[in-house]
Design a protein around this motif. Structure first.
Motif, PDB file in Angstrom:
ATOM      1  N   VAL A  10      41.290  53.752  56.563  1.00  0.00           N
ATOM      2  CA  VAL A  10      40.508  54.381  55.579  1.00  0.00           C
ATOM      3  C   VAL A  10      40.832  55.845  55.775  1.00  0.00           C
ATOM      4  O   VAL A  10      40.391  56.734  56.492  1.00  0.00           O
ATOM      5  CB  VAL A  10      38.836  54.281  56.037  1.00  0.00           C
ATOM      6  N   ALA A  11      41.489  56.471  54.628  1.00  0.00           N
ATOM      7  CA  ALA A  11      42.107  57.818  54.378  1.00  0.00           C
ATOM      8  C   ALA A  11      40.996  58.688  54.188  1.00  0.00           C
ATOM      9  O   ALA A  11      40.790  59.936  54.469  1.00  0.00           O
ATOM     10  CB  ALA A  11      43.064  57.881  53.505  1.00  0.00           C
ATOM     11  N   ASP A  12      40.051  58.192  53.344  1.00  0.00           N
ATOM     12  CA  ASP A  12      38.854  59.071  52.705  1.00  0.00           C
ATOM     13  C   ASP A  12      37.705  58.022  52.330  1.00  0.00           C
ATOM     14  O   ASP A  12      38.027  57.098  51.937  1.00  0.00           O
ATOM     15  CB  ASP A  12      39.209  59.902  51.645  1.00  0.00           C
ATOM     16  N   ALA A  13      36.409  58.562  52.485  1.00  0.00           N
ATOM     17  CA  ALA A  13      35.416  57.995  51.952  1.00  0.00           C
ATOM     18  C   ALA A  13      34.240  58.991  51.374  1.00  0.00           C
ATOM     19  O   ALA A  13      34.096  59.993  52.236  1.00  0.00           O
ATOM     20  CB  ALA A  13      34.461  57.055  53.019  1.00  0.00           C
ATOM     21  N   ARG A  14      33.694  58.592  50.191  1.00  0.00           N
ATOM     22  CA  ARG A  14      32.982  59.390  49.761  1.00  0.00           C
ATOM     23  C   ARG A  14      31.401  58.513  49.157  1.00  0.00           C
ATOM     24  O   ARG A  14      31.771  57.456  49.099  1.00  0.00           O
ATOM     25  CB  ARG A  14      33.301  60.306  48.692  1.00  0.00           C
ATOM     26  N   PHE A  15      30.539  59.246  49.139  1.00  0.00           N
ATOM     27  CA  PHE A  15      29.242  58.324  48.592  1.00  0.00           C
ATOM     28  C   PHE A  15      28.596  59.306  47.712  1.00  0.00           C
ATOM     29  O   PHE A  15      28.467  60.606  47.583  1.00  0.00           O
ATOM     30  CB  PHE A  15      28.303  57.872  49.666  1.00  0.00           C
ATOM     31  N   ASP A  16      28.013  58.645  46.638  1.00  0.00           N
ATOM     32  CA  ASP A  16      27.012  59.229  45.690  1.00  0.00           C
ATOM     33  C   ASP A  16      25.886  58.292  45.614  1.00  0.00           C
ATOM     34  O   ASP A  16      25.973  57.193  45.886  1.00  0.00           O
ATOM     35  CB  ASP A  16      27.788  59.557  44.518  1.00  0.00           C
ATOM     36  N   GLY A  17      24.670  58.590  45.013  1.00  0.00           N
ATOM     37  CA  GLY A  17      23.499  57.839  44.672  1.00  0.00           C
ATOM     38  C   GLY A  17      22.321  58.601  45.074  1.00  0.00           C
ATOM     39  O   GLY A  17      22.351  59.799  45.170  1.00  0.00           O
ATOM     40  N   GLU A  18      21.197  57.795  45.104  1.00  0.00           N
ATOM     41  CA  GLU A  18      19.860  58.286  45.301  1.00  0.00           C
ATOM     42  C   GLU A  18      19.121  57.158  46.077  1.00  0.00           C
ATOM     43  O   GLU A  18      19.309  55.972  45.995  1.00  0.00           O
ATOM     44  CB  GLU A  18      19.033  58.683  44.065  1.00  0.00           C
ATOM     45  N   GLY A  19      18.188  57.672  46.898  1.00  0.00           N
ATOM     46  CA  GLY A  19      17.381  56.794  47.685  1.00  0.00           C
ATOM     47  C   GLY A  19      16.668  57.532  48.749  1.00  0.00           C
ATOM     48  O   GLY A  19      16.605  58.984  48.806  1.00  0.00           O
ATOM     49  N   CYS A  20      16.099  56.914  49.630  1.00  0.00           N
ATOM     50  CA  CYS A  20      15.334  57.350  50.667  1.00  0.00           C
ATOM     51  C   CYS A  20      16.126  58.082  51.788  1.00  0.00           C
ATOM     52  O   CYS A  20      17.301  57.951  51.735  1.00  0.00           O
ATOM     53  CB  CYS A  20      14.538  56.223  51.542  1.00  0.00           C
ATOM     54  N   SER A  21      15.612  58.838  52.752  1.00  0.00           N
ATOM     55  CA  SER A  21      16.311  59.464  53.660  1.00  0.00           C
ATOM     56  C   SER A  21      17.194  58.564  54.827  1.00  0.00           C
ATOM     57  O   SER A  21      18.036  58.942  55.076  1.00  0.00           O
ATOM     58  CB  SER A  21      15.432  60.335  54.435  1.00  0.00           C
ATOM     59  N   ILE A  22      16.606  57.237  54.889  1.00  0.00           N
ATOM     60  CA  ILE A  22      17.410  56.640  55.748  1.00  0.00           C
ATOM     61  C   ILE A  22      18.810  56.149  54.838  1.00  0.00           C
ATOM     62  O   ILE A  22      19.693  56.201  55.616  1.00  0.00           O
ATOM     63  CB  ILE A  22      16.332  55.120  56.009  1.00  0.00           C
ATOM     64  N   SER A  23      18.263  55.529  53.738  1.00  0.00           N
ATOM     65  CA  SER A  23      19.512  55.221  53.071  1.00  0.00           C
ATOM     66  C   SER A  23      20.682  56.276  53.038  1.00  0.00           C
ATOM     67  O   SER A  23      21.871  55.804  53.092  1.00  0.00           O
ATOM     68  CB  SER A  23      19.211  54.542  51.484  1.00  0.00           C
TER      69      SER A  23
END
Length: 147
Positions: A57-70
């Protein structure tokens, strides 16, 4: 360290990842994987992008919305899997899943910040929040392996 102090420390780690997410954003590279998942129960939504090169896994990014846990779980997960072999990232996901389900796992492993999410296992309704990004990662890496 007393339970209350440990609980407070874990909450601080979770809130730090929520307020200052690591690896937030989208990889715009042609050879990246994009995985979209949501938790309809609570409205958490994630878009995970992964770049896999030479079995890592050379790189990993996330986007989104949700609660603090998520969102904090996604931040911690992307940090933990970057640079890892695909099989090691999947193994870490299994360990995390076991931890969320209250199953035994090798507690000698250094899970880093991920350990702060351990207490989520006491709240069944929140487990799906914590595991959303991990399930997205598993789905993406398994699809990548089949290509």
């Amino acid at each position: 360290m007393s339970f209350n102090n440990l609980d407070t420390l874990y909450r601080q780690v979770i809130m730090d990842h929520y307020k200052n997410p690591r690896n937030k954003g989208v990889l715009e590279e042609d050879n990246s994987l994009t995985i979209n998942m949501n938790n309809p129960t609570c409205g958490d939504r994630i878009q995970l992008t992964l770049k896999v090169e030479d079995g890592k896994v050379a790189d990993a990014r996330f986007d989104g919305e949700g609660c603090s846990i998520s969102m904090s779980s996604a931040s911690m997960m992307t940090q933990a899997i970057k640079g890892q072999k695909v099989e090691d990232a999947l193994k870490l996901s299994k360990i995390f899943s076991d931890m969320m389900q209250g199953k035994e796992y090798d507690e000698d492993l250094d899970l880093g910040d991920i350990e702060a999410l351990q207490g989520v296992s006491k709240f069944p309704a929140r487990i799906k929040c914590a595991t959303l990004s991990w399930k997205a990662m598993e789905k993406g890496l398994k699809e990548e392996e089949q290509q």
